[in-house]
Design an enzyme around this catalytic site. Structure first.
Site, PDB file in Angstrom:
ATOM      1  N   SER A   6      -6.478   2.187  12.658  1.00 40.22           N
ATOM      2  CA  SER A   6      -6.913   3.571  12.848  1.00 40.22           C
ATOM      3  C   SER A   6      -7.440   3.681  14.274  1.00 40.22           C
ATOM      4  CB  SER A   6      -8.033   3.914  11.850  1.00 40.22           C
ATOM      5  OG  SER A   6      -8.699   5.112  12.207  1.00 40.22           O
ATOM      6  N   GLY A  56       0.841  -1.191   0.000  1.00 39.66           N
ATOM      7  CA  GLY A  56       0.000   0.000   0.000  1.00 39.66           C
ATOM      8  C   GLY A  56       0.874   1.238   0.000  1.00 39.66           C
ATOM      9  N   ALA A  57       1.841   1.253  -0.933  1.00 38.24           N
ATOM     10  CA  ALA A  57       2.896   2.269  -0.887  1.00 38.24           C
ATOM     11  C   ALA A  57       2.767   3.359  -1.942  1.00 38.24           C
ATOM     12  CB  ALA A  57       4.263   1.596  -1.040  1.00 38.24           C
ATOM     13  N   SER A  58       1.740   3.318  -2.770  1.00 36.01           N
ATOM     14  CA  SER A  58       1.693   4.263  -3.891  1.00 36.01           C
ATOM     15  C   SER A  58       1.404   5.689  -3.452  1.00 36.01           C
ATOM     16  CB  SER A  58       0.638   3.813  -4.921  1.00 36.01           C
ATOM     17  OG  SER A  58      -0.644   3.731  -4.330  1.00 36.01           O
ATOM     18  N   SER A  59       0.786   5.869  -2.285  1.00 34.82           N
ATOM     19  CA  SER A  59       0.466   7.230  -1.835  1.00 34.82           C
ATOM     20  C   SER A  59       0.387   7.268  -0.311  1.00 34.82           C
ATOM     21  CB  SER A  59      -0.870   7.698  -2.435  1.00 34.82           C
ATOM     22  OG  SER A  59      -1.944   6.923  -1.933  1.00 34.82           O
ATOM     23  N   GLY A  60       0.253   8.477   0.211  1.00 30.69           N
ATOM     24  CA  GLY A  60      -0.021   8.669   1.624  1.00 30.69           C
ATOM     25  C   GLY A  60       1.008   8.098   2.573  1.00 30.69           C
ATOM     26  N   ILE A  61       0.513   7.445   3.634  1.00 31.50           N
ATOM     27  CA  ILE A  61       1.373   6.911   4.691  1.00 31.50           C
ATOM     28  C   ILE A  61       2.348   5.882   4.141  1.00 31.50           C
ATOM     29  CG2 ILE A  61       1.387   5.571   6.827  1.00 31.50           C
ATOM     30  CD1 ILE A  61      -1.383   6.880   7.434  1.00 31.50           C
ATOM     31  N   GLY A  62       1.862   4.995   3.299  1.00 31.25           N
ATOM     32  CA  GLY A  62       2.732   3.958   2.746  1.00 31.25           C
ATOM     33  C   GLY A  62       3.873   4.541   1.938  1.00 31.25           C
ATOM     34  N   TYR A 105     -15.534   1.170   6.527  1.00 31.39           N
ATOM     35  CA  TYR A 105     -14.144   1.396   6.929  1.00 31.39           C
ATOM     36  C   TYR A 105     -13.953   1.069   8.412  1.00 31.39           C
ATOM     37  CZ  TYR A 105      -9.727   3.964   7.553  1.00 31.39           C
ATOM     38  OH  TYR A 105      -8.431   4.323   7.860  1.00 31.39           O
TER      39      TYR A 105
END
Length: 354
Positions: free
Chosen positions: A145, A17-23, A158
């Protein structure tokens, strides 16, 4: 059993899950510290740009396109990593889908898809990584979360998925400890973080959603993940405001529910209109959001004292020692002052008696 984790500079790490954000920022932080990194997600465009950024800075990385909902694809990520680097030391699972809608608006197929990514995806990650981590020890780091403790309106799918991951990790952690398997299981619980998820996620409301403030920069979470990769810890809240959410739910669920109702509806609305039929990245990747930050950079906190202290125990211990010394000094001063006053009183009483 004591779990010893390697220094990050010699680790082999998967960030799923690295394409955006925290990852994305997590992958950059690990590569910056010398780790060999495999980055995975559904969106190849974001992975390509991430690997290019890492390599341009002198780091080592490669990518594998994979959907967390497909166990065979997740297994392939682990196998490709071991094939390339010879081992796996840390698995970080950050992939998540998001949907903004009421319960009545959310279709069964949408619940199913979100659970497949957010809940089953995390399970897939743990099961794919564990056979490799068991060999020499390592770390499983899963992002949930603070909504794994208390949810807010419009996020039933979610929130339910995060509650499920929370329970799964509790059981996994106990089982590994019981079997004396040297793999740490860490749950990272971010507060509201300024990532592109609010633009990538599906939305059925007539307005664009936002997180309940305050919001933190994604690096606050990345710092917590980096710490967990070297220090076995069961769970870690990233963003001090999240601590209030968890404590409220622990000590008074009724109060937490009251706040969720009073704040949750209005605080998640923006003035930007939406057509109420935005599928986002729920079923397929969407382009244009392969960034670390979302659209709330003007109001985010770039750092967080609570997370800093939790991830820097030496500083915390120094502050506690200093506070203890100050308190001890005050108490000693008060004791001496009290003794002095007592002696003066005895002298005065002696004069009157004589």
């Amino acid at each position: 059993m004591q779990i010893i984790l390697k220094p990050i500079g010699v680790q082999v790490v998967v960030v799923f899950g690295a394409s955006s954000g925290i990852g994305r920022i997590t992958a950059l932080e690990f590569a910056k510290r010398g780790a060999k990194v495999c980055v995975a997600a559904r969106g190849e465009e974001g992975l390509k740009s991430l690997v290019a950024e890492i390599e341009a800075s002198g780091g080592g990385a490669f990518y594998v396109v994979a959907d967390a909902a497909d166990f065979e694809q997740v297994q392939n990520v682990a196998e490709k990593t071991v094939e390339r680097y010879g081992r796996l030391d840390t698995w970080i699972h950050s992939a998540a889908a998001f949907m903004f809608a009421t319960v009545e608006q959310t279709e069964p197929a949408e619940y199913k898809r979100l659970f497949e990514v957010n809940l089953l995806g995390q399970i897939h990650g743990a099961k794919a990584a564990l056979p490799h981590l068991k060999e020499k020890g390592g770390a499983l780091i899963h992002l949930t979360s603070v909504e794994a403790w208390r949810g807010v309106p419009f996020q039933s799918a979610y929130v339910a998925s995060k509650h499920g991951v929370h329970g799964f990790l509790q059981v996994l952690r106990v089982e590994l400890k019981h079997e004396q398997i040297p793999v740490s299981v860490t749950e990272i619980l971010p507060a509201a973080i300024n990532t592109p998820i609010y633009d990538k996620g599906a939305n059925k409301m007539p307005f664009k959603p936002r997180a309940v403030p305050p919001l933190y920069h994604p690096k606050v979470v990345a710092d917590a993940i980096v710490f967990a990769a070297e220090n076995p810890i069961d769970d870690l809240i990233a963003g001090g405001a999240g601590l209030g959410v968890v404590l409220a739910e622990r000590f008074s669920p009724a109060v937490a529910g009251w706040f969720s109702e009073k704040i949750g509806f209005t605080a998640q609305k923006t003035d930007e209109a939406s057509d109420g039929d935005y599928e986002g990245s729920l079923f397929e990747p969407v382009s244009g959001f392969d960034t670390i930050e979302g659209r709330f950079s003007d109001e985010q906190f770039s750092s967080d004292p609570y997370t800093y202290l939790k991830t820097n125990p030496k500083v915390t211990n120094t502050l506690l020692a200093a506070a203890g010394a100050v308190l001890g000094g005050v108490l000693l001063w008060r004791a001496r002052k009290s003794e002095k006053l007592k002696n003066q009183k005895l002298k005065v009483d002696g004069l009157f008696k004589s």
